[in-house]
Design an enzyme around this catalytic site. Structure first.
Site, short mmCIF file in Angstrom:
data_model
loop_
_atom_site.label_atom_id
_atom_site.label_comp_id
_atom_site.label_asym_id
_atom_site.label_seq_id
_atom_site.Cartn_x
_atom_site.Cartn_y
_atom_site.Cartn_z
N GLN A 1 30.02 38.09 59.41
CA GLN A 1 29.86 36.86 58.65
C GLN A 1 29.77 35.67 59.59
OE1 GLN A 1 32.15 36.55 55.02
NE2 GLN A 1 33.23 38.43 55.57
N HIS B 1 28.78 49.29 55.91
CA HIS B 1 27.48 48.91 56.49
C HIS B 1 27.73 47.89 57.61
CE1 HIS B 1 23.00 48.69 55.86
NE2 HIS B 1 23.23 47.78 56.80
N HIS C 1 22.92 52.33 57.48
CA HIS C 1 24.24 52.21 56.85
C HIS C 1 25.33 52.88 57.68
CE1 HIS C 1 26.82 51.73 53.28
NE2 HIS C 1 27.31 52.92 53.56
N GLU D 1 58.35 37.78 63.61
CA GLU D 1 57.01 37.33 63.96
C GLU D 1 56.49 36.26 63.02
OE1 GLU D 1 55.36 41.31 64.13
OE2 GLU D 1 55.52 41.06 66.30
N CYS E 1 22.19 47.58 52.21
CA CYS E 1 21.08 48.43 52.67
C CYS E 1 19.73 47.82 52.25
CB CYS E 1 21.23 49.84 52.08
SG CYS E 1 22.33 50.93 53.03
N HIS F 1 37.33 37.15 70.76
CA HIS F 1 38.62 37.82 70.60
C HIS F 1 38.42 39.06 69.75
CE1 HIS F 1 40.91 34.18 71.84
NE2 HIS F 1 40.00 33.51 71.15
N CYS G 1 24.87 50.66 48.21
CA CYS G 1 25.32 49.63 49.15
C CYS G 1 24.52 48.35 48.94
CB CYS G 1 25.15 50.14 50.58
SG CYS G 1 25.34 48.85 51.83
N ASN H 1 25.83 34.13 51.85
CA ASN H 1 26.82 34.94 51.16
C ASN H 1 26.80 34.65 49.66
OD1 ASN H 1 29.28 36.12 50.22
ND2 ASN H 1 30.08 36.04 52.31
N SER I 1 34.98 45.45 52.96
CA SER I 1 34.77 46.18 51.71
C SER I 1 33.61 47.16 51.84
CB SER I 1 34.50 45.19 50.58
OG SER I 1 33.50 44.27 50.98
N HIS J 1 27.94 44.88 59.57
CA HIS J 1 27.57 43.49 59.28
C HIS J 1 28.70 42.56 59.72
CE1 HIS J 1 30.29 44.29 55.90
NE2 HIS J 1 30.36 42.98 55.68
N ALA K 1 24.33 40.84 44.40
CA ALA K 1 24.81 40.01 43.29
C ALA K 1 23.81 38.89 43.02
CB ALA K 1 26.17 39.42 43.65
N LYS L 1 50.38 47.87 63.32
CA LYS L 1 51.39 46.84 63.58
C LYS L 1 51.41 45.86 62.42
CE LYS L 1 52.36 42.96 66.66
NZ LYS L 1 53.71 43.33 67.11
N PHE L 2 52.62 45.45 62.05
CA PHE L 2 52.75 44.43 61.02
C PHE L 2 53.34 43.16 61.63
CE2 PHE L 2 52.62 48.31 58.54
CZ PHE L 2 51.80 47.94 57.49
N MET L 3 52.82 42.06 61.20
CA MET L 3 53.36 40.77 61.64
C MET L 3 54.35 40.31 60.58
SD MET L 3 52.08 39.54 64.51
CE MET L 3 50.71 39.89 65.62
N VAL L 4 55.60 40.71 60.75
CA VAL L 4 56.61 40.42 59.72
C VAL L 4 57.90 39.93 60.40
CG1 VAL L 4 55.71 42.09 58.05
CG2 VAL L 4 57.35 42.84 59.78
N ASN M 1 34.81 41.65 60.35
CA ASN M 1 35.96 42.43 59.90
C ASN M 1 35.49 43.85 59.78
OD1 ASN M 1 37.78 40.32 59.57
ND2 ASN M 1 37.04 39.88 57.52
ZN LIG Z 1 39.38 31.68 71.31
ZN LIG Z 2 24.36 50.01 53.56
#
Ligand SMILES: [Zn+2]
Ligand SMILES: [Zn+2]
Length: 346
Positions: free
Chosen positions: A169, A165, A114, A318, A54, A299, A51, A76, A162, A167, A60, A312-315, A154
């Site tokens: 952003q 762990h 982790h 929508e 960790c 939110h 990871c 980042n 991805s 975290h 990178a 749910k798909f926004m399609v 996310n």
């Molecule tokens: Zn808001």
């Molecule tokens: Zn980790």
């Protein structure tokens, strides 16, 4: 025939974005029709040598993480925004319009562990994450070319995360992004007209009615907003009208930590899986203006609809018309509210 929000198709107005959402409750005869599936749990190790988040591991570009013990913040390695991008712009007939954008992208590790998530961290540990978010908002917001700081998480492969762990952003940008710009305009106008906070008034109404509230403590409340688009979308609002995380008192920060733990635990308990979502805090732009009407909030946008595997798909309508939902916000709130406060994995 009387108009019943829980029976008949209707549209609801979002006063923050001034957009509409279509609600079709007649498509669900019962509050709940879907199955809940047990999904094989992929248990994570406390430390993963592969990871890049960790402690002590290589990232990178030849960077190595320190042996950190609390939160850990770094630039980042694959930043979408750069602080030294050259300035410039172009405009052809108001149709081909571009503008340079500078910014800073940071990563905040919530914990050296982790295998943890917000739901499974101690309230004191979440408090440390909130302090880190507040410090990043202040530090980045103080840069002369930064006008907005977006903290977001996310979670889950479904939302494009991805790495499991824990975290998030922080993207700090030279312009105020679309969503905040819409909500800022609506809140400023409301404040100028009425002299009070739009979200403060809205929260009072919701707490009085209680039908869309998921969890509340002395300082914060989480509710499925009247105009929610995602099935189990929630809005987290501070009771006091503050503009940013940095303005929260120690007690209020603890209240937010408690709420985040309670809310994410309920999310995980809903389908007995680590619940995927995109979440983020909207704070006052850091362009030096007062923005008195702006009210701190967060939110949560989770994609799951019926089970751990049905999203749910926004399609269709929508994408081309407006968002639409079947399960009403009231039904979603009821389900979340009644879930146990104890995490299913504990
Ligand atoms: Zn808001
Ligand atoms: Zn980790």
């Amino acid at each position: 025939m009387t108009f019943e929000l829980n029976e008949h198709p209707h549209r609801r107005f979002n006063p923050l974005t001034r957009e509409w959402v279509l609600v079709s409750p007649h498509r669900t005869k019962r509050p709940w029709q879907g199955q809940t599936e047990e999904v094989a749990q992929e248990s994570q190790p406390r430390y993963d040598p592969t990871c890049y988040l960790c402690p002590g591991n290589a990232r990178a570009g030849g960077h190595t993480n320190p042996p950190y013990e609390g939160t850990f913040v770094f630039d980042n390695d694959y930043a979408a925004l750069l602080p030294d991008a050259p300035a410039g712009g172009s405009d052809e007939a108001g149709l081909l319009v571009a503008q340079s954008e500078r910014g800073v992208c940071r990563v905040v590790c919530f914990s050296p562990r982790h295998d943890l998530t917000l739901a499974r961290m101690e309230v004191g540990e979440i408090r440390a994450v909130i302090d880190t978010w507040a410090a990043e908002y202040v530090r980045l917001g103080a840069l002369d070319f930064i006008k907005h700081v977006q903290v977001f998480e996310n979670r889950g492969a479904m939302m494009g995360a991805s790495n499991p762990h824990p975290h998030c952003q922080v993207w700090a940008s030279e312009s105020v992004p679309n969503e905040t710009a819409k909500e800022l305009a609506a809140q400023e106008e409301y404040f100028e007209t009425k002299g009070v906070s739009l979200l403060g008034d809205y929260l009072s109404l919701e707490l009085e009615r209680a039908e869309r509230v998921v969890y509340e403590n002395r300082h914060f409340a989480a509710l499925v907003p009247f105009w929610a688009v995602w099935p189990f979308e929630t809005l987290v609002v501070s009771r006091r009208h503050v503009h940013s995380l940095e303005q929260l008192e120690p007690d209020e920060r603890n209240g937010l930590a408690d709420l985040l733990r309670q809310l994410t635990t309920r999310y995980d308990n809903l389908f007995r899986v680590p619940f995927p979502y995109s979440m983020g805090f909207h704070q006052r732009p850091t362009d030096g203006r007062a923005h008195e009407g702006f009210h701190l909030h967060a939110h949560f946008y989770p994609p799951l609809l019926r089970s751990a595997t049905v999203r749910k798909f926004m399609v269709g309508f929508e994408l081309l018309g407006m968002p639409q939902r079947d399960v009403t916000p009231e039904q979603a709130a009821l389900r979340l509210r009644e879930l146990p406060a104890r995490h299913y994995m504990d």
